[in-house]
Design a protein around this motif. Structure first.
Motif, PDB file in Angstrom:
ATOM      1  N   ALA A 291      -3.665  -3.879  -6.043  1.00  0.00           N
ATOM      2  CA  ALA A 291      -3.827  -4.877  -4.986  1.00  0.00           C
ATOM      3  C   ALA A 291      -4.338  -6.200  -5.552  1.00  0.00           C
TER       4      ALA A 291
ATOM      5  N   GLU B 108      -4.855   2.680   2.665  1.00  0.00           N
ATOM      6  CA  GLU B 108      -5.697   2.691   1.472  1.00  0.00           C
ATOM      7  C   GLU B 108      -5.297   1.529   0.580  1.00  0.00           C
ATOM      8  N   VAL B 109      -6.269   0.730   0.167  1.00  0.00           N
ATOM      9  CA  VAL B 109      -5.986  -0.405  -0.707  1.00  0.00           C
ATOM     10  C   VAL B 109      -5.366   0.116  -2.007  1.00  0.00           C
ATOM     11  N   PRO B 110      -4.179  -0.368  -2.378  1.00  0.00           N
ATOM     12  CA  PRO B 110      -3.480   0.189  -3.549  1.00  0.00           C
ATOM     13  C   PRO B 110      -4.119  -0.201  -4.874  1.00  0.00           C
TER      14      PRO B 110
ATOM     15  N   ALA C 211       0.854  -1.189   0.000  1.00  0.00           N
ATOM     16  CA  ALA C 211       0.000   0.000   0.000  1.00  0.00           C
ATOM     17  C   ALA C 211       0.887   1.236   0.000  1.00  0.00           C
TER      18      ALA C 211
END
Length: 400
Positions: A96, A91-93, A77
């Protein structure tokens, strides 16, 4: 004797230094700082989209975000939103991968603190109706079709609204929604919310709503104007370009004649350098055109019944009473300049100011009423001589 004494003193000092150093080495107790192992209690949510905030709860996290690294299926992330001793928010990249989530704080690594499933991000590609006035217009009760992807198959996870007004809908499949335009909705974007994520779709017009409706009926109507690609033979890179969605007749256009240049210096359509619509003649050098006769630029649309106000703003003009703004019924070419007043237009006016400038723009306002849905043609007609021009910056249509 003195030299011997001094040397003896020096040797004693050196011996003392060595003894102290050796003693330090022998008794040294250097320790590497050990960071407390973090303890993870939970992560939530376990399912979501990229950019979703993920909460990690537990202990021994510290209070600095810099040493925190969180990986989603091996992808780190890039945004740590918060780190306190008992919670971390990341924050979910973008890239992901569904699977195990791992955590690293300083040198401590926990390979599996839970799992996260990355959902395909919903996309709205098109919003349209079957209204006879246009696909971007929907009266209350009419069907509106929303096409895209990632809507899922659970209607309980989906919401649809018209500029904030909730709408009834049917989720047909992962890519199609059929919504019913709600009563009294305000014209604006159609919004689709899937699992809490809001996606903004195309704008939909309520034909009974009032206010600025230009976007629904006119095209390429304000800065920044969009131009067509240059074509062979077009006198393009000096002043003139052809605007998208507008018809510009040959009397206003500027093309280079292979045998001579009688049209050089005459332009009509779009001025890329000033980003304006209009017409101009002059400043073209020897052999240039010295007049425009019945130069025309226009587009056609269909308007519903109602009372309207049409505003045309211009930033440069010395063509007062030599160029006209015209609206006529039907899909047809505008009348010649000397016939505008007698052609029974729905409305028209002449440009009135010769002193308009970017600092002191001019505005012409026209009012008209349609008793029924009507196809109309709107645009500009000009006949003028050398070194004359008008340049338009904005067109606005208001339903009163």
């Amino acid at each position: 004797m003195k030299h011997i004494y001094k040397n003896f003193i020096g040797l004693c000092v050196c011996a003392l230094f060595v003894a102290v150093f050796m003693g330090c080495e022998k008794d040294a107790n250097f320790k590497m700082y050990q960071y407390s192992m973090p303890v993870v209690e939970s992560i939530s949510p376990g399912v979501g989209y990229v950019k979703t905030p993920l909460l990690i709860t537990g202990t021994n996290f510290g209070n600095q975000s810099e040493p925190v690294k969180v990986f989603f299926g091996g992808v780190e992330a890039d945004t740590v939103l918060m780190c306190k001793n008992n919670r971390i928010v990341v924050e979910v990249p973008e890239n992901a991968v569904s699977g195990e989530v791992s955590l690293q704080i300083w040198t401590n690594v926990i390979e599996n603190i839970g799992t996260f499933t990355v959902l395909p991000t919903p996309v709205v590609r098109s919003v349209f109706s079957e209204n006879s006035l246009g696909s971007n217009i929907a009266a209350a009760g009419e069907k509106v079709y929303i096409q895209g992807s990632g809507f899922g198959t659970d209607p309980e996870a989906v919401k649809v609204s018209f500029n904030g007004t909730p709408a009834e809908f049917t989720l047909q499949d992962d890519e199609n929604i059929v919504a019913i335009a709600p009563q009294d909705y305000a014209s604006g974007s159609v919004l689709v919310t899937v699992n809490g994520l809001e996606i903004v779709g195309d704008a939909m017009l309520n034909p009974s709503s009032k206010g600025d409706v230009t976007i629904f009926y006119f095209k390429n109507y304000k800065r920044p104007f969009i131009q067509k690609d240059y074509v062979e033979g077009q006198q393009g890179d000096r002043n003139m370009a052809t605007p998208v969605d507008w018809i510009v007749n040959d009397a206003a256009q500027c093309y280079v004649n292979k045998n001579a240049d009688p049209a050089k210096g005459k332009v009509g359509g779009m001025f890329p350098k000033t980003n304006a619509l209009g017409m101009q003649v002059g400043w073209g050098g020897s052999g240039s055109a010295t007049s425009i006769t019945n130069g025309k630029m226009y587009q056609t649309t269909t308007l519903p019944k109602g009372e309207y106000q049409l505003e045309v703003s211009y930033v440069e003009c010395n063509a007062a009473n030599k160029a006209a703004i015209v609206l006529i019924a039907g899909n047809q070419e505008l009348p010649d300049f000397d016939k505008v007043a007698t052609s029974n237009p729905l409305t028209f006016c002449y440009f009135t100011r010769n002193d308009a400038s970017a600092d002191n723009p001019g505005v012409e306002t026209l009012n008209f009423t349609l008793n029924e849905q009507t196809e109309v043609t709107f645009g500009f007609v000009a006949t003028f001589g050398n070194n004359t021009y008008f340049k338009i910056s904005d067109i606005k249509l208001v339903l009163k």
